[in-house]
Design an enzyme around this catalytic site. Sequence first.
Site, PDB file in Angstrom:
ATOM      1  N   CYS A  47      14.954 -23.973 -95.918  1.00 21.51           N
ATOM      2  CA  CYS A  47      14.837 -25.063 -96.904  1.00 21.51           C
ATOM      3  C   CYS A  47      15.443 -24.916 -98.287  1.00 21.51           C
ATOM      4  O   CYS A  47      16.054 -23.945 -98.433  1.00 21.51           O
ATOM      5  CB  CYS A  47      13.132 -24.740 -97.381  1.00 21.51           C
ATOM      6  SG  CYS A  47      12.764 -23.306 -98.261  1.00 21.51           S
ATOM      7  N   CYS A  49      14.620 -24.747-101.241  1.00 20.25           N
ATOM      8  CA  CYS A  49      14.308 -23.605-102.271  1.00 20.25           C
ATOM      9  C   CYS A  49      14.832 -22.293-101.962  1.00 20.25           C
ATOM     10  O   CYS A  49      14.788 -21.276-102.698  1.00 20.25           O
ATOM     11  CB  CYS A  49      12.689 -23.613-102.755  1.00 20.25           C
ATOM     12  SG  CYS A  49      11.602 -23.469-101.579  1.00 20.25           S
TER      13      CYS A  49
END
Length: 146
Positions: A47, A49
Amino acid sequence: MSGYDLLARVMRDELSKNGFAELRTSDDVDAALTAPGTVLVAVNSNCGCAGGTMRPAVVEALRRGPAPDRAVTVFASGDAEATARAREYFTGYAPSSPAIALLRDGAVVFMLERHQIKPSTPEAVADQVASALAEWAKPAAERQDV
């Protein structure tokens, strides 16, 4: 090698090239997380993040020191068995990817979950991890918990 496999290798290498040992099996996880001392665990994923915040933050925290006895990583986007086993050690925390845990003698003493990492900057997360390392990666005689 598929495009996804190549991308996953880049995501794994960002940590392994910066001092993190990859844990690919349950046995790897058990050996690393039950050994005496401190272990910093980065639950890596594909992902944004993880790439934009978590990975740069843990690398920076290790550069600042003090160092844990071990720095390890599991890849939630590829090594389901190892990731599930690591999460068994994170008692009281829901599964989260990415996540950063610091264990001392097999017990979690610090944890950052996705909901804490995602809205933060790499610098802010590195500050939190470095602070935890400063407290828990010290010799026992210097820690406040003994």
